[in-house]
Write a protein that holds these residues in place. Structure first.
Motif, mmCIF file in Angstrom:
data_model
loop_
_atom_site.group_PDB
_atom_site.id
_atom_site.type_symbol
_atom_site.label_atom_id
_atom_site.label_comp_id
_atom_site.label_asym_id
_atom_site.label_seq_id
_atom_site.Cartn_x
_atom_site.Cartn_y
_atom_site.Cartn_z
ATOM 1 N N GLY A 15 0.784 -1.235 0.000
ATOM 2 C CA GLY A 15 0.000 0.000 0.000
ATOM 3 C C GLY A 15 0.812 1.278 0.000
ATOM 4 N N PRO A 16 1.738 1.444 0.961
ATOM 5 C CA PRO A 16 2.479 2.711 1.018
ATOM 6 C C PRO A 16 3.290 2.984 -0.251
ATOM 7 C CG PRO A 16 2.766 1.432 3.040
ATOM 8 C CD PRO A 16 2.074 0.534 2.071
ATOM 9 N N LEU A 17 3.796 1.926 -0.897
ATOM 10 C CA LEU A 17 4.583 2.136 -2.116
ATOM 11 C C LEU A 17 3.679 2.523 -3.281
ATOM 12 C CD1 LEU A 17 7.153 -0.804 -1.877
ATOM 13 C CD2 LEU A 17 7.427 1.579 -1.167
ATOM 14 N N ALA A 18 2.504 1.888 -3.367
ATOM 15 C CA ALA A 18 1.556 2.255 -4.425
ATOM 16 C C ALA A 18 1.110 3.714 -4.236
ATOM 17 C CB ALA A 18 0.359 1.307 -4.414
ATOM 18 N N ASP A 19 0.821 4.080 -2.991
ATOM 19 C CA ASP A 19 0.479 5.485 -2.709
ATOM 20 C C ASP A 19 1.585 6.421 -3.197
ATOM 21 O OD1 ASP A 19 -1.798 4.598 -1.409
ATOM 22 O OD2 ASP A 19 -0.963 4.842 0.622
ATOM 23 N N ALA A 20 2.824 6.071 -2.866
ATOM 24 C CA ALA A 20 3.956 6.944 -3.190
ATOM 25 C C ALA A 20 4.157 7.049 -4.701
ATOM 26 C CB ALA A 20 5.233 6.423 -2.524
ATOM 27 N N VAL A 21 3.986 5.932 -5.400
ATOM 28 C CA VAL A 21 4.147 5.941 -6.855
ATOM 29 C C VAL A 21 3.064 6.803 -7.498
ATOM 30 C CG1 VAL A 21 3.854 4.488 -8.908
ATOM 31 C CG2 VAL A 21 5.409 3.772 -7.066
ATOM 32 N N LEU A 22 1.825 6.620 -7.049
ATOM 33 C CA LEU A 22 0.725 7.390 -7.644
ATOM 34 C C LEU A 22 0.858 8.879 -7.324
ATOM 35 C CD1 LEU A 22 -2.175 4.844 -7.057
ATOM 36 C CD2 LEU A 22 -1.041 5.418 -9.226
ATOM 37 N N ALA A 23 1.367 9.183 -6.137
ATOM 38 C CA ALA A 23 1.588 10.589 -5.787
ATOM 39 C C ALA A 23 2.675 11.197 -6.677
ATOM 40 C CB ALA A 23 1.970 10.702 -4.309
ATOM 41 N N ALA A 24 3.737 10.425 -6.934
ATOM 42 C CA ALA A 24 4.815 10.927 -7.804
ATOM 43 C C ALA A 24 4.290 11.163 -9.210
ATOM 44 C CB ALA A 24 5.974 9.925 -7.828
ATOM 45 N N ARG A 25 3.444 10.224 -9.666
ATOM 46 C CA ARG A 25 2.858 10.382 -11.001
ATOM 47 C C ARG A 25 1.992 11.642 -11.061
ATOM 48 N NH1 ARG A 25 1.062 9.014 -15.657
ATOM 49 N NH2 ARG A 25 -1.111 8.544 -16.139
ATOM 50 N N GLU A 26 1.250 11.875 -9.980
ATOM 51 C CA GLU A 26 0.373 13.053 -9.933
ATOM 52 C C GLU A 26 1.206 14.337 -9.945
ATOM 53 O OE1 GLU A 26 -3.018 14.523 -10.654
ATOM 54 O OE2 GLU A 26 -2.687 12.350 -10.470
ATOM 55 N N ARG A 27 2.295 14.336 -9.175
ATOM 56 C CA ARG A 27 3.180 15.517 -9.149
ATOM 57 C C ARG A 27 3.716 15.813 -10.545
ATOM 58 N NH1 ARG A 27 5.039 13.141 -4.454
ATOM 59 N NH2 ARG A 27 6.985 12.355 -5.367
ATOM 60 N N LEU A 28 4.100 14.750 -11.252
ATOM 61 C CA LEU A 28 4.652 14.934 -12.593
ATOM 62 C C LEU A 28 3.600 15.494 -13.543
ATOM 63 C CD1 LEU A 28 7.455 14.238 -13.922
ATOM 64 C CD2 LEU A 28 6.269 12.319 -14.978
ATOM 65 N N ARG A 29 2.367 14.988 -13.443
ATOM 66 C CA ARG A 29 1.286 15.487 -14.307
ATOM 67 C C ARG A 29 1.012 16.947 -14.026
ATOM 68 N NH1 ARG A 29 -2.747 10.802 -15.627
ATOM 69 N NH2 ARG A 29 -4.205 12.511 -15.968
ATOM 70 N N GLU A 30 1.006 17.276 -12.725
ATOM 71 C CA GLU A 30 0.741 18.674 -12.362
ATOM 72 C C GLU A 30 1.838 19.592 -12.880
ATOM 73 O OE1 GLU A 30 0.215 18.675 -8.161
ATOM 74 O OE2 GLU A 30 -1.753 17.683 -8.307
ATOM 75 N N SER A 31 3.097 19.161 -12.708
ATOM 76 C CA SER A 31 4.183 20.046 -13.141
ATOM 77 C C SER A 31 4.215 20.126 -14.666
ATOM 78 C CB SER A 31 5.521 19.587 -12.560
ATOM 79 O OG SER A 31 6.099 18.598 -13.371
ATOM 80 N N ALA A 32 3.883 19.013 -15.336
ATOM 81 C CA ALA A 32 3.823 19.041 -16.798
ATOM 82 C C ALA A 32 2.680 19.943 -17.249
ATOM 83 C CB ALA A 32 3.639 17.627 -17.345
#
Lengths: 355, 355
Positions: free
Chosen positions: B328-345
């Motif tokens: 769970g915590p790793l999936a959360d972290a991966v999805l959060a990183a993906r979200e950060r990248l989408r936002e910055s893009a």
């Protein structure tokens, strides 16, 4: 002594014809001609910047030679399809074939059969010998002092710097040997291991074997490959670096190179790369960059001298262009590093290991 | 569905029998027995910590199975000489052979002839397919979000973490795929590329191919190999890292591991390794370690929980043991990183590339 024709058909520029320029620089006495029908009437010196009056020829007809040497080192290492007929002609003239491509000419059914028919040998110098396996992580304990030429990109002078440095050390009475790790280096030195062609698990092991086989030398100079930041080849670079566990490194660069060759990316600053190499190497054994080798072939003499002053100020290390100005400062730096290591080993009572 | 006997004769410990434990964990329904005459009377669960009641057997006699799977992954990848007779027996019983060794069983003249006689297939999963070449450095532009499991050593859980992370992301409705890069992962996923067995020049290229073939996925999780500081395997690790150009990495480690496996050297602190991976990866594409996966199999539950608290405080990242406590915590972290990248893009107007 061979009588060599170097094949560079349609690719006679210093970038594609990297193997040709290496052979012209170090085995010039043996080179009869360069085969490229688009350059006939010119000399190797004019077209490739090395090789003096060696002529270009359009075909093998009338050329007195016993060896055809493939003069290119393309990314991926394939044989240009249009060259097959040239190879056939060479074999039919009973010429030996020397190649450093990833594509093994001797394994090609047509060429194998033809070579057998005409009793001609094919040397695929990039074909790894049997018996290569994983590293045992013992090169770092080898008795010889280990120098490694590294770079900010591929094709910037790591082989030439290694060859010149070993020669200069020998000239000074040291028992030094250049250890070839790439196809052109192997053709020049007459031995070595093509570490970018071994199974990837065995890169450090192949390099370790090179070092151990030469550890009776006082100093070995291990030819570098690629760069740690190369998107295509970094794995080879790191396996090689860790496999030879150098105590001293020489950083090679081309002052005009802005982008990674084949990589389409900017090259990081030299000082940052020096730091990266020292950090990464030192996980296996303490290592330092002791000097810089600039490839200033495209600069005027005055520009080259200015560049050397600039880079010495930038990174705080001795610098030279080994072709233009000789290898003296690098040999000095290597011997000084060796002396520092002996002194510190002497102080810590571990003198035997560094003597 | 196969009916598999796993061969680990004399080597039934979690270190040597790494392939066996992977198959027992992920293809348990297909495993009939483990062949090791020194462990008869015990179960796989007792001896290997995974595999529950699967029995050990002393021979193939009387065992109803159609596949013999080599259960070890030794450094160097050789076939133990004493195992040849066991392989002969299996082929004579018309069992298929599955192997992840560097030694290709199907290329051995004796086994090839025997397999032909008994019409049995031999699967050497570590034999690279044809057509692998150098990287084009384009995985970094692939549409999928790229996660890579890295580690502080080999055999610390990079494959298991990758498999569990991809599963957890799928469970959450994401279109995620695990991309296998090693022999055991390939046996489990049913596809992949054995990147430590390709020509070293082609490691990044093989990895790039894996990513590009899966770029229709929303997220790919690329199995890591070795470690950047491994004296034997670092070249594979770096070629793989640069070839897949991950946007997010998960750092896997074993809290009891003090020395590099096969390397006889201390392992650097985890925080230092996280910094090294981020620095080295980012020369190709921006990348961050987003979480930590501890392999706490040898700890009690209370010790494991304490270790997770300790490591989270040490490196400031979410941590879990994916086998013990879920992903769970790793999936959360991966999805959060993906979200950060989408936002910055999105902010930089380059939304299409990250959408």
């Amino acid at each position: 002594m061979s009588r060599i024709v170097i094949l560079t058909e349609g690719k006679s520029n210093p970038t594609d014809a990297k193997t040709a320029t290496g052979i012209l620089r170090y085995r010039l006495d043996e080179v009869v001609a360069v085969l490229d029908s688009t350059q006939v009437g010119k000399t190797a010196g004019q077209v490739l910047g090395v090789g003096g009056s060696v002529p270009f020829v359009a075909s093998l007809a009338g050329v007195d030679a016993d060896t055809l040497l493939i003069g290119i080192a393309p990314a991926g290492g394939g044989l240009p399809v249009s060259w097959r007929s040239l190879l056939r002609q060479a074999i039919e003239r009973r010429m030996e074939i020397v190649s450093g491509l990833h594509f093994f000419i001797g394994d090609d059914p047509e060429f194998r059969e033809l070579a057998s028919k005409y009793r001609v040998r094919i040397y695929d110098v990039r074909k790894p010998p049997p018996g290569i396996s994983v590293s045992r992580n013992i090169a770092r304990s080898a008795r010889c002092f280990r120098v490694h030429t590294v770079g900010h990109d591929c094709s910037v002078g790591k082989m030439v710097t290694g060859l010149e440095l070993a020669r200069e050390l020998c000239r000074r009475g040291r028992d030094a040997e250049f250890l070839a790790t790439g196809q052109t280096g192997i053709m020049i030195a007459g031995k070595g291991l093509p570490i970018d062609a071994v199974v990837s698990d065995f890169v450090a092991g192949a390099t370790e074997k090179l070092v151990l086989d030469a550890q009776h030398r006082e100093i070995v100079v291990v030819e570098g490959q690629g760069t740690l930041v190369h998107p295509l080849y970094s794995g080879v670079t790191l396996g090689l670096l860790h496999g030879c566990a150098p105590q001293a490194m020489v950083m090679c660069y081309d002052p005009l190179r802005r982008e990674i060759k084949y990589g389409n990316m900017p090259i990081p600053p030299l000082g940052e790369l020096i730091d990266l190499y020292e950090r990464v190497a030192s996980y296996i054994a303490p290592s330092e960059v002791v000097g810089v080798a600039a490839n200033t072939a495209a600069l005027s003499a005055a520009e080259a001298e200015a560049e050397l002053r600039r880079v010495q100020a930038e990174v705080g290390l001795p610098a030279t262009d080994v072709v233009r100005f000789g290898c003296g400062p690098l040999a000095d730096a290597v011997l000084a590093a060796r002396e520092r290591l002996r002194e510190s080993a002497g102080r810590s009572g571990a003198g035997a290991a560094a003597s």
